[in-house]
Design a protein around this motif. Structure first.
Motif, PDB file in Angstrom:
ATOM      1  N   ILE A 159       3.043  38.525  20.386  1.00 53.92           N
ATOM      2  CA  ILE A 159       4.365  38.359  19.773  1.00 53.92           C
ATOM      3  C   ILE A 159       4.856  36.928  19.942  1.00 53.92           C
ATOM      4  O   ILE A 159       5.350  36.303  18.986  1.00 53.92           O
ATOM      5  CB  ILE A 159       5.366  39.361  20.387  1.00 53.92           C
ATOM      6  CG1 ILE A 159       5.003  40.794  19.979  1.00 53.92           C
ATOM      7  CG2 ILE A 159       6.798  39.024  19.947  1.00 53.92           C
ATOM      8  CD1 ILE A 159       5.832  41.856  20.667  1.00 53.92           C
ATOM      9  N   SER A 170       2.787  34.478  17.716  1.00 49.40           N
ATOM     10  CA  SER A 170       3.091  34.625  16.289  1.00 49.40           C
ATOM     11  C   SER A 170       4.458  34.044  15.943  1.00 49.40           C
ATOM     12  O   SER A 170       4.635  33.440  14.876  1.00 49.40           O
ATOM     13  CB  SER A 170       3.029  36.101  15.885  1.00 49.40           C
ATOM     14  OG  SER A 170       4.051  36.845  16.531  1.00 49.40           O
ATOM     15  N   LEU A 171       5.436  34.184  16.847  1.00 47.34           N
ATOM     16  CA  LEU A 171       6.768  33.628  16.586  1.00 47.34           C
ATOM     17  C   LEU A 171       6.761  32.104  16.648  1.00 47.34           C
ATOM     18  O   LEU A 171       7.458  31.427  15.878  1.00 47.34           O
ATOM     19  CB  LEU A 171       7.776  34.199  17.583  1.00 47.34           C
ATOM     20  CG  LEU A 171       8.089  35.690  17.433  1.00 47.34           C
ATOM     21  CD1 LEU A 171       9.044  36.157  18.518  1.00 47.34           C
ATOM     22  CD2 LEU A 171       8.665  35.983  16.050  1.00 47.34           C
ATOM     23  N   ALA A 174       5.263  30.796  13.547  1.00 43.33           N
ATOM     24  CA  ALA A 174       6.146  30.994  12.397  1.00 43.33           C
ATOM     25  C   ALA A 174       6.919  29.728  12.047  1.00 43.33           C
ATOM     26  O   ALA A 174       7.409  29.574  10.924  1.00 43.33           O
ATOM     27  CB  ALA A 174       7.116  32.136  12.677  1.00 43.33           C
ATOM     28  N   GLN A 227       4.750  35.861  11.366  1.00 44.87           N
ATOM     29  CA  GLN A 227       5.690  36.840  11.915  1.00 44.87           C
ATOM     30  C   GLN A 227       5.216  38.272  11.688  1.00 44.87           C
ATOM     31  O   GLN A 227       5.641  39.196  12.393  1.00 44.87           O
ATOM     32  CB  GLN A 227       7.070  36.667  11.282  1.00 44.87           C
ATOM     33  CG  GLN A 227       7.733  35.336  11.601  1.00 44.87           C
ATOM     34  CD  GLN A 227       9.102  35.209  10.959  1.00 44.87           C
ATOM     35  OE1 GLN A 227      10.047  35.876  11.364  1.00 44.87           O
ATOM     36  NE2 GLN A 227       9.198  34.370   9.943  1.00 44.87           N
ATOM     37  N   ALA A 257       3.844  39.729  14.802  1.00 47.95           N
ATOM     38  CA  ALA A 257       4.875  40.179  15.746  1.00 47.95           C
ATOM     39  C   ALA A 257       5.427  41.535  15.341  1.00 47.95           C
ATOM     40  O   ALA A 257       5.608  42.431  16.182  1.00 47.95           O
ATOM     41  CB  ALA A 257       5.997  39.148  15.818  1.00 47.95           C
ATOM     42  N   SER A 296       4.966  45.017  17.495  1.00 50.17           N
ATOM     43  CA  SER A 296       6.181  45.757  17.859  1.00 50.17           C
ATOM     44  C   SER A 296       6.124  47.186  17.333  1.00 50.17           C
ATOM     45  O   SER A 296       6.463  48.140  18.050  1.00 50.17           O
ATOM     46  CB  SER A 296       7.420  45.051  17.305  1.00 50.17           C
ATOM     47  OG  SER A 296       7.541  43.746  17.841  1.00 50.17           O
TER      48      SER A 296
END
Length: 203
Positions: free
Chosen positions: A136, A139-140, A143, A150, A153, A157
């Motif tokens: 996560i 990936s953020l 971004a 994203q 992520a 999640s």
């Protein structure tokens, strides 16, 4: 509570505390402790005298195991989550007396119980948290230059939510199969189960 005040068999409840288990083992050597973690986790640290039957193997052979172990059976994992799943599997197979150790192996050691240590590895639950958090975060960060990252992520999640709703974890199963979670001489499921002595009440 002195010995005369203690009951003569395991309490008919679904869980047992680490302190209670330490006391029970001192009184009843025939208590069977089944560790449902992976062989690698078991090798890293396990309760002295416990037997390793990973959750996936237990699920496939729950009837055989239920017929083998007696009423004084305690199921153990790292935190209690997988042990609870194992308890449900055994109950479905006809064994309703299996008890879950709250707090898992760490709680047992803290309570003064004897734990055998080997090659050190992170537990699967800890690996899942680390891997999910890392995916996560990465990936953020990506971004900032590639917005589509994203999606990773969101996917992780969503996977964690599904794992909670279904009480299963695909990431955990995948991580269990990784090379660093393998042991050099892991016994077969048949060998694992046959290593557990048949309880006297089952003879």
């Amino acid at each position: 509570m002195n010995n005369s005040q203690r009951p003569t068999q395991l309490p008919s409840v679904s869980t047992i505390s680490a302190k209670e288990l330490v006391e029970w083992r001192n009184q009843h050597p025939d208590v069977t402790i089944i560790d449902v973690r992976s062989p690698a986790e078991f090798e890293s640290a396990h309760i002295h005298g416990s037997y390793n039957v990973p959750l996936d193997s237990l699920a496939e052979h729950s009837t055989v195991l239920a017929d083998r172990i007696g009423p004084r059976a305690v199921l153990v994992c790292q935190s209690g989550h997988r042990a609870t799943q194992a308890q449900q599997r055994l109950a479905a197979a006809g064994l309703n007396t299996a008890t879950v150790l709250t707090g898992g192996v760490p709680a047992f050691e803290t309570a003064g119980g004897t734990v055998v240590r080997g090659a050190q590895r992170w537990g699967i639950e800890r690996q899942v948290r680390f891997t999910a958090g890392s995916l996560i975060l990465i990936s953020l960060l990506l971004a900032l230059i590639w917005p589509w990252s994203q999606v990773v992520a969101f996917g992780v999640s969503a996977g964690l939510i599904i794992a909670a709703l279904t009480d299963s974890c695909l990431m955990g199963r995948v991580l269990s199969s990784m090379p660093w979670n393998k042991v050099k001489a892991s016994p077969s499921t048949k060998e694992m189960i046959e290593s557990i002595p048949i309880a006297s009440s089952r003879l």
